[in-house]
Motif scaffolding. Structure first.
Motif, PDB file in Angstrom:
ATOM      1  N   ALA A 156       6.405   0.503  -0.489  1.00 41.45           N
ATOM      2  CA  ALA A 156       6.273   1.035  -1.773  1.00 41.45           C
ATOM      3  C   ALA A 156       4.710   0.885  -2.229  1.00 41.45           C
ATOM      4  O   ALA A 156       3.697   1.532  -1.418  1.00 41.45           O
ATOM      5  CB  ALA A 156       6.951   0.216  -2.848  1.00 41.45           C
ATOM      6  N   GLU A 157       4.169   0.040  -3.280  1.00 36.21           N
ATOM      7  CA  GLU A 157       2.905  -0.156  -3.701  1.00 36.21           C
ATOM      8  C   GLU A 157       1.772  -0.572  -2.655  1.00 36.21           C
ATOM      9  O   GLU A 157       0.612  -0.375  -2.578  1.00 36.21           O
ATOM     10  CB  GLU A 157       2.634  -0.679  -4.987  1.00 36.21           C
ATOM     11  CG  GLU A 157       2.708  -2.212  -5.045  1.00 36.21           C
ATOM     12  CD  GLU A 157       4.259  -2.466  -5.023  1.00 36.21           C
ATOM     13  OE1 GLU A 157       4.583  -3.823  -5.066  1.00 36.21           O
ATOM     14  OE2 GLU A 157       5.099  -1.769  -4.736  1.00 36.21           O
ATOM     15  N   ARG A 158       2.378  -1.206  -1.666  1.00 39.34           N
ATOM     16  CA  ARG A 158       1.675  -1.956  -0.655  1.00 39.34           C
ATOM     17  C   ARG A 158       1.108  -0.838   0.077  1.00 39.34           C
ATOM     18  O   ARG A 158      -0.154  -0.765   0.532  1.00 39.34           O
ATOM     19  CB  ARG A 158       2.330  -3.048   0.227  1.00 39.34           C
ATOM     20  CG  ARG A 158       1.589  -3.623   1.261  1.00 39.34           C
ATOM     21  CD  ARG A 158       2.068  -4.804   2.072  1.00 39.34           C
ATOM     22  NE  ARG A 158       1.013  -5.434   2.792  1.00 39.34           N
ATOM     23  CZ  ARG A 158       1.540  -6.596   3.438  1.00 39.34           C
ATOM     24  NH1 ARG A 158       2.624  -7.114   3.318  1.00 39.34           N
ATOM     25  NH2 ARG A 158       0.674  -7.152   4.266  1.00 39.34           N
ATOM     26  N   HIS A 159       1.697   0.172   0.891  1.00 37.26           N
ATOM     27  CA  HIS A 159       1.451   1.214   1.619  1.00 37.26           C
ATOM     28  C   HIS A 159       0.918   2.026   0.805  1.00 37.26           C
ATOM     29  O   HIS A 159       0.008   2.751   1.647  1.00 37.26           O
ATOM     30  CB  HIS A 159       2.857   1.576   2.381  1.00 37.26           C
ATOM     31  CG  HIS A 159       3.548   0.778   3.499  1.00 37.26           C
ATOM     32  ND1 HIS A 159       4.507   1.182   3.951  1.00 37.26           N
ATOM     33  CD2 HIS A 159       2.575  -0.398   4.008  1.00 37.26           C
ATOM     34  CE1 HIS A 159       4.592  -0.072   5.065  1.00 37.26           C
ATOM     35  NE2 HIS A 159       3.712  -0.569   5.090  1.00 37.26           N
ATOM     36  N   ALA A 160       0.986   2.289  -0.399  1.00 38.21           N
ATOM     37  CA  ALA A 160       0.206   3.033  -1.148  1.00 38.21           C
ATOM     38  C   ALA A 160      -1.238   2.906  -1.292  1.00 38.21           C
ATOM     39  O   ALA A 160      -2.152   3.506  -0.973  1.00 38.21           O
ATOM     40  CB  ALA A 160       0.837   3.541  -2.380  1.00 38.21           C
ATOM     41  N   LEU A 161      -1.415   1.395  -1.480  1.00 36.96           N
ATOM     42  CA  LEU A 161      -2.908   0.870  -1.467  1.00 36.96           C
ATOM     43  C   LEU A 161      -3.329   1.264  -0.114  1.00 36.96           C
ATOM     44  O   LEU A 161      -4.829   1.406  -0.111  1.00 36.96           O
ATOM     45  CB  LEU A 161      -2.756  -0.599  -1.715  1.00 36.96           C
ATOM     46  CG  LEU A 161      -3.889  -1.480  -1.824  1.00 36.96           C
ATOM     47  CD1 LEU A 161      -5.058  -0.774  -2.900  1.00 36.96           C
ATOM     48  CD2 LEU A 161      -3.700  -2.848  -1.925  1.00 36.96           C
ATOM     49  N   GLU A 162      -2.745   0.806   0.765  1.00 38.61           N
ATOM     50  CA  GLU A 162      -3.486   0.827   2.270  1.00 38.61           C
ATOM     51  C   GLU A 162      -3.511   2.248   2.608  1.00 38.61           C
ATOM     52  O   GLU A 162      -4.629   2.687   3.430  1.00 38.61           O
ATOM     53  CB  GLU A 162      -2.324   0.498   3.220  1.00 38.61           C
ATOM     54  CG  GLU A 162      -2.232  -1.169   3.209  1.00 38.61           C
ATOM     55  CD  GLU A 162      -1.042  -1.773   4.104  1.00 38.61           C
ATOM     56  OE1 GLU A 162      -0.173  -1.042   4.850  1.00 38.61           O
ATOM     57  OE2 GLU A 162      -0.973  -2.999   4.347  1.00 38.61           O
ATOM     58  N   HIS A 163      -2.872   3.461   1.969  1.00 37.11           N
ATOM     59  CA  HIS A 163      -3.420   4.620   2.363  1.00 37.11           C
ATOM     60  C   HIS A 163      -4.283   5.006   1.315  1.00 37.11           C
ATOM     61  O   HIS A 163      -5.416   5.625   2.033  1.00 37.11           O
ATOM     62  CB  HIS A 163      -2.003   5.712   1.615  1.00 37.11           C
ATOM     63  CG  HIS A 163      -2.489   6.968   1.641  1.00 37.11           C
ATOM     64  ND1 HIS A 163      -2.274   7.770   2.673  1.00 37.11           N
ATOM     65  CD2 HIS A 163      -2.833   7.848   0.531  1.00 37.11           C
ATOM     66  CE1 HIS A 163      -2.617   8.940   2.388  1.00 37.11           C
ATOM     67  NE2 HIS A 163      -2.905   8.995   1.168  1.00 37.11           N
ATOM     68  N   ILE A 164      -4.731   4.640   0.237  1.00 37.46           N
ATOM     69  CA  ILE A 164      -5.731   5.138  -0.511  1.00 37.46           C
ATOM     70  C   ILE A 164      -7.177   4.632   0.018  1.00 37.46           C
ATOM     71  O   ILE A 164      -8.233   5.122  -0.258  1.00 37.46           O
ATOM     72  CB  ILE A 164      -5.433   4.854  -2.250  1.00 37.46           C
ATOM     73  CG1 ILE A 164      -5.387   3.489  -2.372  1.00 37.46           C
ATOM     74  CG2 ILE A 164      -4.243   5.740  -2.565  1.00 37.46           C
ATOM     75  CD1 ILE A 164      -5.417   3.298  -4.098  1.00 37.46           C
ATOM     76  N   VAL A 165      -7.036   3.328   0.277  1.00 37.56           N
ATOM     77  CA  VAL A 165      -8.290   2.401   0.724  1.00 37.56           C
ATOM     78  C   VAL A 165      -8.794   3.234   2.121  1.00 37.56           C
ATOM     79  O   VAL A 165     -10.141   3.185   2.217  1.00 37.56           O
ATOM     80  CB  VAL A 165      -8.159   1.247   0.716  1.00 37.56           C
ATOM     81  CG1 VAL A 165      -7.851   0.310  -0.301  1.00 37.56           C
ATOM     82  CG2 VAL A 165      -7.292   0.782   1.974  1.00 37.56           C
ATOM     83  N   GLN A 166      -7.959   3.843   2.786  1.00 32.07           N
ATOM     84  CA  GLN A 166      -8.272   4.608   3.974  1.00 32.07           C
ATOM     85  C   GLN A 166      -8.460   6.071   3.871  1.00 32.07           C
ATOM     86  O   GLN A 166      -9.522   6.416   4.700  1.00 32.07           O
ATOM     87  CB  GLN A 166      -7.006   4.377   5.113  1.00 32.07           C
ATOM     88  CG  GLN A 166      -6.979   2.987   5.596  1.00 32.07           C
ATOM     89  CD  GLN A 166      -5.972   2.806   6.589  1.00 32.07           C
ATOM     90  OE1 GLN A 166      -6.223   2.830   7.905  1.00 32.07           O
ATOM     91  NE2 GLN A 166      -4.821   2.922   6.252  1.00 32.07           N
ATOM     92  N   TRP A 167      -8.375   6.517   2.960  1.00 27.19           N
ATOM     93  CA  TRP A 167      -8.393   8.138   2.748  1.00 27.19           C
ATOM     94  C   TRP A 167      -9.285   8.358   1.326  1.00 27.19           C
ATOM     95  O   TRP A 167      -9.590   9.709   1.556  1.00 27.19           O
ATOM     96  CB  TRP A 167      -6.985   8.652   2.651  1.00 27.19           C
ATOM     97  CG  TRP A 167      -6.202   8.652   3.786  1.00 27.19           C
ATOM     98  CD1 TRP A 167      -5.330   7.842   4.310  1.00 27.19           C
ATOM     99  CD2 TRP A 167      -6.477   9.751   5.052  1.00 27.19           C
ATOM    100  NE1 TRP A 167      -4.934   8.106   5.496  1.00 27.19           N
ATOM    101  CE2 TRP A 167      -5.813   9.294   6.101  1.00 27.19           C
ATOM    102  CE3 TRP A 167      -7.373  10.808   5.373  1.00 27.19           C
ATOM    103  CZ2 TRP A 167      -5.647   9.659   7.514  1.00 27.19           C
ATOM    104  CZ3 TRP A 167      -7.229  11.213   6.656  1.00 27.19           C
ATOM    105  CH2 TRP A 167      -6.346  10.924   7.631  1.00 27.19           C
TER     106      TRP A 167
END
Length: 313
Positions: free
Chosen positions: A236-247
């Motif tokens: 959920a929101e953890r993987h979403a956070l990891e996505h946005i900081v990388q992209w």
């Protein structure tokens, strides 16, 4: 002696033609070019110095009162109320000691619009920015954690620019172990707007600090984007956070990665850096609602310690 007469003028002289006043074509072209350059120069001066009038939009600069809002989302529908009352007391006593504001809210107060209720933490952060527009920082700390050392203010422990810069892990994979996206090498402490740590699997999204301001609003809205809420990330929101900081370079450029034990140490060492006596925060990562691994059972080992540290009976 005879003198020659001058030639007699014709009685029909050619019509009078006034002398042309027009400049030759090449010269006229040069003058036109000079005039255009001059007008452009004058226009540039006007834009630089003559049109600096206050616009209709002014970004609000927080005054810093309170300096920190400590946000925690609790879920009384699934967790023991006795346990949650200790969490509430822990946050309020710490905030009271340092002049912060403790904002303890219920998960079901927020409509996550079909997404898992854990997304309520981002909505609570957005709520805090709206409710306390003059605060300087938002610290989100999840319900499965205790603040163990009340003597440490967040400023002296993490937020003071020189202190933060001494803690920052630079040129390091954002998501362990081998992300090709790395933290910035030139980011200074005073320019960091998002402070986070890592465990063995990824970013610790349950204890994060965000500097209030225009960037914070952008960050929270990006994290809560409907696209990510409906994408069905595994975590959920953890993987979403990891996505946005990388992209999203706009987010990565403001990210300060610090050691986990600074404000997110784990009670169990399997998933990350484990808590040691004297650490600021202990988190009960992976604790369950019931059973021997429940949050209430895990927290019971630390409850007497933090109360003693706070001077409570």
């Amino acid at each position: 002696m005879h003198f020659a007469y001058p030639p007699r003028k014709s009685s029909n002289p050619p019509p009078f033609r006034p002398r042309s006043t027009q400049l030759p074509l090449p010269r006229r072209s040069r003058l036109k070019t000079i005039a255009l350059v001059f007008l452009g120069f004058v226009g540039a001066l006007y834009l630089l110095f003559g049109s600096r009038k206050p616009g209709p939009y002014h970004e609000r600069v927080p005054s810093g009162s309170p300096s920190v809002v400590l946000v925690t989302v609790v879920d009384p529908t699934t967790w023991n109320n006795a346990y949650l009352s200790t969490i509430k007391e822990n946050r309020e006593k710490y905030a009271e000691r340092h002049g912060y504001e403790a904002m303890i809210v219920k998960a079901y107060d927020y409509d996550t619009r079909g997404a898992p209720q854990s997304w309520a933490k981002i909505m609570a952060m957005r709520h805090a920015v709206s409710k306390y527009p003059d605060c300087k920082f938002i610290w989100y700390l999840d319900q499965d954690a205790y603040i163990m050392d009340p003597t440490k203010s967040l400023e002296e422990h993490v937020l003071e620019p020189k202190k933060l810069e001494s803690l920052m892990i630079k040129d390091y994979p954002v998501v362990p172990p081998d992300s090709i996206i790395k933290t910035f090498t030139h980011l200074r402490g005073q320019d960091a707007d998002f402070i986070v740590s890592q465990d063995k699997e990824g970013l610790v999204h349950k204890s994060v600090i965000v500097r209030n301001g225009a960037w914070a609003k952008y960050f929270v809205e990006t994290w809560f984007d409907p696209l990510y809420r409906t994408y069905n990330f595994q975590k959920a929101e953890r993987h979403a956070l990891e996505h946005i900081v990388q992209w999203h370079p706009t987010i990565l450029s403001k990210l300060a990665l610090v050691p986990q034990r600074e404000f997110a140490a784990y009670s169990e060492p399997d998933l990350g850096d484990s808590y040691q006596d004297g650490d600021f925060v202990v988190m009960f990562e992976g604790c369950t609602e019931l059973g021997p691994d429940s949050c209430e059972t895990e927290s019971s080992h630390y409850w007497p310690k933090w109360r003693e540290a706070f001077g409570l009976k």
